[in-house]
Motif scaffolding. Structure first.
Motif, PDB file in Angstrom:
ATOM      1  N   MET A  10     155.754  10.988  -9.638  1.00 46.63           N
ATOM      2  CA  MET A  10     155.476   9.599 -10.006  1.00 46.63           C
ATOM      3  C   MET A  10     154.218   9.531 -10.876  1.00 46.63           C
ATOM      4  O   MET A  10     153.315  10.348 -10.717  1.00 46.63           O
ATOM      5  N   LEU A  11     154.179   8.550 -11.757  1.00 43.33           N
ATOM      6  CA  LEU A  11     152.930   8.293 -12.478  1.00 43.33           C
ATOM      7  C   LEU A  11     151.893   7.808 -11.480  1.00 43.33           C
ATOM      8  O   LEU A  11     152.218   7.083 -10.537  1.00 43.33           O
ATOM      9  N   LYS A  12     150.647   8.196 -11.685  1.00 43.16           N
ATOM     10  CA  LYS A  12     149.573   7.701 -10.819  1.00 43.16           C
ATOM     11  C   LYS A  12     149.483   6.181 -10.944  1.00 43.16           C
ATOM     12  O   LYS A  12     149.767   5.629 -12.014  1.00 43.16           O
ATOM     13  N   PRO A  13     149.053   5.517  -9.877  1.00 42.32           N
ATOM     14  CA  PRO A  13     148.975   4.049  -9.917  1.00 42.32           C
ATOM     15  C   PRO A  13     148.113   3.544 -11.080  1.00 42.32           C
ATOM     16  O   PRO A  13     148.368   2.462 -11.615  1.00 42.32           O
ATOM     17  N   SER A  14     147.117   4.325 -11.481  1.00 39.47           N
ATOM     18  CA  SER A  14     146.212   3.862 -12.544  1.00 39.47           C
ATOM     19  C   SER A  14     146.826   3.992 -13.937  1.00 39.47           C
ATOM     20  O   SER A  14     146.276   3.497 -14.910  1.00 39.47           O
ATOM     21  N   VAL A  15     147.970   4.686 -14.036  1.00 35.92           N
ATOM     22  CA  VAL A  15     148.555   4.925 -15.358  1.00 35.92           C
ATOM     23  C   VAL A  15     149.622   3.862 -15.653  1.00 35.92           C
ATOM     24  O   VAL A  15     150.488   3.585 -14.817  1.00 35.92           O
ATOM     25  N   LEU A  16     149.525   3.292 -16.836  1.00 38.06           N
ATOM     26  CA  LEU A  16     150.503   2.300 -17.295  1.00 38.06           C
ATOM     27  C   LEU A  16     151.910   2.900 -17.263  1.00 38.06           C
ATOM     28  O   LEU A  16     152.129   3.998 -17.758  1.00 38.06           O
ATOM     29  N   ASN A  72     147.129  15.075 -14.885  1.00 36.16           N
ATOM     30  CA  ASN A  72     146.365  14.062 -15.613  1.00 36.16           C
ATOM     31  C   ASN A  72     146.953  12.672 -15.426  1.00 36.16           C
ATOM     32  O   ASN A  72     146.238  11.686 -15.510  1.00 36.16           O
ATOM     33  N   MET A  73     148.268  12.608 -15.237  1.00 33.13           N
ATOM     34  CA  MET A  73     148.856  11.269 -15.141  1.00 33.13           C
ATOM     35  C   MET A  73     149.875  11.117 -14.017  1.00 33.13           C
ATOM     36  O   MET A  73     150.352  10.019 -13.777  1.00 33.13           O
ATOM     37  N   GLU A  74     150.176  12.213 -13.322  1.00 35.49           N
ATOM     38  CA  GLU A  74     151.225  12.133 -12.307  1.00 35.49           C
ATOM     39  C   GLU A  74     150.769  12.734 -10.978  1.00 35.49           C
ATOM     40  O   GLU A  74     149.837  13.531 -10.945  1.00 35.49           O
ATOM     41  N   HIS A  75     151.447  12.347  -9.906  1.00 31.29           N
ATOM     42  CA  HIS A  75     151.317  13.076  -8.647  1.00 31.29           C
ATOM     43  C   HIS A  75     152.731  13.329  -8.123  1.00 31.29           C
ATOM     44  O   HIS A  75     153.694  12.727  -8.597  1.00 31.29           O
TER      45      HIS A  75
ATOM     46  N   LEU B  99     143.803  22.817 -23.310  1.00 27.43           N
ATOM     47  CA  LEU B  99     142.792  23.024 -24.350  1.00 27.43           C
ATOM     48  C   LEU B  99     142.138  21.705 -24.747  1.00 27.43           C
ATOM     49  O   LEU B  99     141.047  21.693 -25.311  1.00 27.43           O
ATOM     50  N   LEU B 100     142.839  20.613 -24.477  1.00 24.35           N
ATOM     51  CA  LEU B 100     142.266  19.284 -24.688  1.00 24.35           C
ATOM     52  C   LEU B 100     142.514  18.460 -23.433  1.00 24.35           C
ATOM     53  O   LEU B 100     143.534  18.659 -22.752  1.00 24.35           O
ATOM     54  N   PRO B 101     141.629  17.527 -23.109  1.00 28.18           N
ATOM     55  CA  PRO B 101     141.801  16.733 -21.896  1.00 28.18           C
ATOM     56  C   PRO B 101     142.833  15.623 -22.080  1.00 28.18           C
ATOM     57  O   PRO B 101     143.161  15.244 -23.201  1.00 28.18           O
ATOM     58  N   GLY B 102     143.324  15.094 -20.959  1.00 34.76           N
ATOM     59  CA  GLY B 102     144.197  13.923 -21.002  1.00 34.76           C
ATOM     60  C   GLY B 102     145.667  14.285 -21.107  1.00 34.76           C
ATOM     61  O   GLY B 102     146.060  15.442 -20.964  1.00 34.76           O
ATOM     62  N   ALA B 103     146.464  13.252 -21.337  1.00 31.67           N
ATOM     63  CA  ALA B 103     147.913  13.417 -21.456  1.00 31.67           C
ATOM     64  C   ALA B 103     148.435  12.301 -22.344  1.00 31.67           C
ATOM     65  O   ALA B 103     147.769  11.287 -22.547  1.00 31.67           O
ATOM     66  N   LEU B 104     149.639  12.495 -22.881  1.00 32.57           N
ATOM     67  CA  LEU B 104     150.254  11.495 -23.750  1.00 32.57           C
ATOM     68  C   LEU B 104     151.480  10.949 -23.047  1.00 32.57           C
ATOM     69  O   LEU B 104     152.433  11.694 -22.777  1.00 32.57           O
ATOM     70  N   ASN B 105     151.450   9.650 -22.779  1.00 34.15           N
ATOM     71  CA  ASN B 105     152.525   9.016 -22.019  1.00 34.15           C
ATOM     72  C   ASN B 105     153.398   8.186 -22.969  1.00 34.15           C
ATOM     73  O   ASN B 105     153.065   7.983 -24.136  1.00 34.15           O
ATOM     74  N   HIS B 106     154.522   7.673 -22.433  1.00 31.58           N
ATOM     75  CA  HIS B 106     155.430   6.855 -23.242  1.00 31.58           C
ATOM     76  C   HIS B 106     154.693   5.713 -23.927  1.00 31.58           C
ATOM     77  O   HIS B 106     153.806   5.098 -23.327  1.00 31.58           O
ATOM     78  N   ASN B 107     155.097   5.408 -25.158  1.00 29.30           N
ATOM     79  CA  ASN B 107     154.547   4.248 -25.851  1.00 29.30           C
ATOM     80  C   ASN B 107     154.741   3.009 -24.986  1.00 29.30           C
ATOM     81  O   ASN B 107     155.764   2.874 -24.312  1.00 29.30           O
ATOM     82  N   LYS B 108     153.792   2.085 -25.061  1.00 26.73           N
ATOM     83  CA  LYS B 108     153.831   0.965 -24.104  1.00 26.73           C
ATOM     84  C   LYS B 108     155.057   0.081 -24.306  1.00 26.73           C
ATOM     85  O   LYS B 108     155.524  -0.543 -23.365  1.00 26.73           O
ATOM     86  N   GLY B 148     150.824   7.421 -26.037  1.00 27.13           N
ATOM     87  CA  GLY B 148     149.842   6.655 -25.266  1.00 27.13           C
ATOM     88  C   GLY B 148     148.884   7.599 -24.561  1.00 27.13           C
ATOM     89  O   GLY B 148     149.237   8.205 -23.557  1.00 27.13           O
ATOM     90  N   PHE B 149     147.690   7.703 -25.106  1.00 25.04           N
ATOM     91  CA  PHE B 149     146.707   8.621 -24.529  1.00 25.04           C
ATOM     92  C   PHE B 149     146.257   8.090 -23.180  1.00 25.04           C
ATOM     93  O   PHE B 149     146.029   6.899 -23.006  1.00 25.04           O
ATOM     94  N   SER B 150     146.149   8.990 -22.232  1.00 26.38           N
ATOM     95  CA  SER B 150     145.787   8.615 -20.868  1.00 26.38           C
ATOM     96  C   SER B 150     144.770   9.631 -20.351  1.00 26.38           C
ATOM     97  O   SER B 150     144.920  10.840 -20.571  1.00 26.38           O
ATOM     98  N   LEU B 151     143.731   9.102 -19.684  1.00 27.06           N
ATOM     99  CA  LEU B 151     142.661   9.993 -19.207  1.00 27.06           C
ATOM    100  C   LEU B 151     141.882   9.265 -18.124  1.00 27.06           C
ATOM    101  O   LEU B 151     141.728   8.044 -18.183  1.00 27.06           O
ATOM    102  N   LYS B 152     141.354  10.027 -17.163  1.00 29.05           N
ATOM    103  CA  LYS B 152     140.509   9.421 -16.126  1.00 29.05           C
ATOM    104  C   LYS B 152     139.290   8.764 -16.751  1.00 29.05           C
ATOM    105  O   LYS B 152     138.707   9.306 -17.701  1.00 29.05           O
TER     106      LYS B 152
END
Lengths: 84, 234
Positions: A10-16, A72-75, B99-108, B148-152
């Motif tokens: 699942m996507l983490k709750p914080s991720v759109l 980074n985006m899932e658990h 090699l780079l932080p974050g992830a790319l998710n589906h376009n909104k 869609g870039f995603s990062l903590k």
């Protein structure tokens, strides 16, 4: 022994979650006003061979950590059952 | 100094030839196509991971490509300080590889977006952007379904504090607000660089607007900047 692992990602709750948001809107537009939040994930079923359930769990966790989920985006959560 | 350049090809890459073409036309130097099964590479000065749909984007974009044999060599070269440029799918692969932080998710909006967007150059002092100026607005095409870039939050702060967001989606006048990122990218991030300053990932396609026959030259300075860096030996 053979085991079946179900890995739920699942996507983490914080991720759109655009897919979840779209389904939520669709259900509302169908008249189901009582729908709450909707999230979309993946279910990965895999069969593996292991000495025992502990080893099977270890392997499935390793695969999920390395490939099946992106931390980074899932658990993920994992269930295992022995196969006959 | 002779500059050695590789453009990596995965099953499903589709911008490999465009990058070879752009690099050759702009630098006047050669570029080799390298198949993803190569487990040993010479010390290429520049490795370009091109756009496309490596392994059909199955599971997640870049998730499977990241385990191709060539990737451990790219990690080795990156650690050595050699330049690595990931464009679009190449950016996704670089995040999957760590090699780079974050992830790319589906376009909104869940749509595949193929259009020209405006970018603001946030850092013109990298090995890849020296021929741009800070704050310059450029127009570059995007072509992706997962941008869609995603990062903590804490990691995003680190990126911003260290000037590691190199490109941001913006309005034509250079102002930045969330609706200027058509893919829903966090903080309008379009391209980032690693801590060492030698690995750049970006969703837009500079190679598609790097010769005047293609209708624009806004992507060209990326390649001339890289060439200047490599020729300068820095």
């Amino acid at each position: 022994m053979k085991f079946k692992a179900n890995v739920k990602v699942m996507l983490k709750p914080s991720v759109l979650d655009p897919q979840g948001a779209t389904l939520e809107r669709a259900l509302k537009s169908m008249g189901y006003d009582n729908v709450g939040s909707v999230r979309v994930g993946k279910l990965i079923e895999l069969v593996l061979e292991s000495e025992n359930i502990g080893e099977a769990e270890k392997a499935a966790n390793e695969w999920a950590d390395r490939l099946l989920a992106n931390h980074n985006m899932e658990h993920y959560s994992l269930t295992l059952e022995p196969l006959p | 100094m002779s500059v050695k350049t590789a453009v990596v090809v995965f099953p499903g890459s589709n911008c490999d030839q465009d990058n070879v073409r752009s690099w050759k036309a702009i630098s006047g130097l050669d570029a080799q196509l390298v198949w993803h099964k190569e487990a040993s590479l010479p010390n290429y000065d520049l490795v370009i991971i091109p756009g496309g749909f490596a392994f059909g984007d199955y599971l997640r974009c870049g998730a499977i490509a990241r385990f191709s044999p060539v990737m451990s060599e790219i990690v080795r070269l990156a650690k050595r300080g050699n330049l690595v440029l990931g464009i679009c799918n190449g950016f996704q692969i670089l995040t999957e590889a760590g090699l780079l932080p974050g992830a790319l998710n589906h376009n909104k909006n869940l749509k595949y977006l193929c259009l020209d967007v405006f970018l603001r150059v946030e850092n013109a002092q990298t090995a890849f952007t020296g021929d741009y100026s800070k704050g310059q607005v450029i127009k570059i095409p995007i072509s992706h379904g997962c941008g869609g870039f995603s990062l903590k939050g804490s990691e995003l702060k680190t990126l911003n504090d260290r000037d590691r967001v190199v490109f941001r989606y913006c309005a034509p006048d250079g102002s930045v607000s969330a609706e200027d990122a058509p893919n829903g990218s966090l903080d309008n991030v379009a391209g980032i660089i690693n801590e060492g300053g030698n690995v750049l990932g970006m969703m837009p396609h500079p190679e598609r607007l790097a010769e005047k026959e293609l209708g624009g030259l806004d992507g060209r300075p990326l390649f001339t900047s890289i060439l200047r860096t490599l020729k300068g030996g820095s």
